[in-house]
Design a protein around this motif. Structure first.
Motif, mmCIF file in Angstrom:
data_model
loop_
_atom_site.group_PDB
_atom_site.id
_atom_site.type_symbol
_atom_site.label_atom_id
_atom_site.label_comp_id
_atom_site.label_asym_id
_atom_site.label_seq_id
_atom_site.Cartn_x
_atom_site.Cartn_y
_atom_site.Cartn_z
ATOM 1 N N PHE A 13 0.736 -0.983 0.045
ATOM 2 C CA PHE A 13 0.104 -0.042 -0.040
ATOM 3 C C PHE A 13 0.915 1.144 0.058
ATOM 4 O O PHE A 13 0.225 2.271 -0.466
ATOM 5 N N SER A 14 2.117 1.077 0.421
ATOM 6 C CA SER A 14 2.957 2.536 0.525
ATOM 7 C C SER A 14 3.222 2.621 -1.000
ATOM 8 O O SER A 14 3.919 3.954 -1.391
ATOM 9 N N ALA A 16 1.096 2.982 -3.390
ATOM 10 C CA ALA A 16 -0.094 3.622 -3.956
ATOM 11 C C ALA A 16 0.213 5.219 -3.767
ATOM 12 O O ALA A 16 0.516 5.692 -2.631
ATOM 13 N N ASN A 21 -6.075 3.831 -4.065
ATOM 14 C CA ASN A 21 -4.950 3.012 -3.776
ATOM 15 C C ASN A 21 -4.330 2.686 -5.322
ATOM 16 O O ASN A 21 -3.782 1.657 -5.370
ATOM 17 N N ARG A 63 -3.193 -1.762 -8.005
ATOM 18 C CA ARG A 63 -3.584 -1.153 -7.023
ATOM 19 C C ARG A 63 -2.653 -1.630 -5.558
ATOM 20 O O ARG A 63 -2.151 -2.925 -5.694
ATOM 21 N N GLY A 64 -2.314 -0.742 -4.577
ATOM 22 C CA GLY A 64 -1.973 -1.138 -3.440
ATOM 23 C C GLY A 64 -2.819 -2.591 -2.699
ATOM 24 O O GLY A 64 -3.921 -2.638 -2.892
ATOM 25 N N GLY A 65 -2.000 -3.541 -2.434
ATOM 26 C CA GLY A 65 -2.695 -4.952 -2.133
ATOM 27 C C GLY A 65 -2.825 -5.869 -3.177
ATOM 28 O O GLY A 65 -3.222 -7.065 -2.704
ATOM 29 N N ARG A 93 -6.468 -9.488 -6.089
ATOM 30 C CA ARG A 93 -6.806 -8.108 -5.627
ATOM 31 C C ARG A 93 -7.725 -8.348 -4.460
ATOM 32 O O ARG A 93 -8.574 -8.982 -4.167
ATOM 33 N N ASP A 97 -11.281 -3.392 3.086
ATOM 34 C CA ASP A 97 -10.266 -2.733 3.697
ATOM 35 C C ASP A 97 -9.776 -3.820 4.925
ATOM 36 O O ASP A 97 -9.137 -3.407 5.890
#
Length: 129
Positions: A13-14, A16, A21, A63-65, A93, A97
């Motif tokens: 996530f960092s 993004a 995201n 996307r992050g994640g 994906r 959250d």
């Protein structure tokens, strides 16, 4: 020619940078550099030097994640130049959250590109004796 290299990676996530995201396109190009270097080492015993991209297509968001897979496939091998096709696919994906995620079947093709790598003179495997 069927030479190829594949890397898989979890997208933190960092990484993004945008709303939703979203990860920037440079993230995919960095992965292409890594997997292209892997391919060059396997083919030529040298990391190679990347000369450039002749095409890049951003087809879907990363996307992050996400869990992604970057693939480099040899298209043409000249004396010292290598034409390589790249593809970045999203394999998994996140769905919420809370950390839930799903496999994407089929994987989502996010980025495609074609580029050229060059092996410096005198570093080809055939000159290793």
């Amino acid at each position: 020619m069927s030479a190829k290299a594949i890397h898989r990676r979890y997208v933190a996530f960092s990484d993004a940078h945008y709303a939703g995201n979203l990860v920037d396109g440079a993230y995919a190009l960095k992965l292409f550099g890594d997997v292209g270097t892997n391919l060059s080492i396997e083919l030529d015993g040298h990391e190679g030097l990347f000369a450039g991209y002749s095409s890049v297509e951003f087809l879907a968001p990363v996307r992050g994640g996400d869990v992604v897979e970057a693939e480099a496939s040899l298209v043409r091998k000249g004396n010292r130049s290598r034409t390589v096709d790249f593809e970045l696919r999203v394999l998994c994906r996140g769905t919420d959250d809370a950390g839930h995620a799903q496999m994407l079947r089929p994987p989502l093709i996010a980025v495609r590109a074609r580029g050229t790598a060059v092996i410096p003179a005198g570093t080809e495997k055939s000159s290793w004796n």
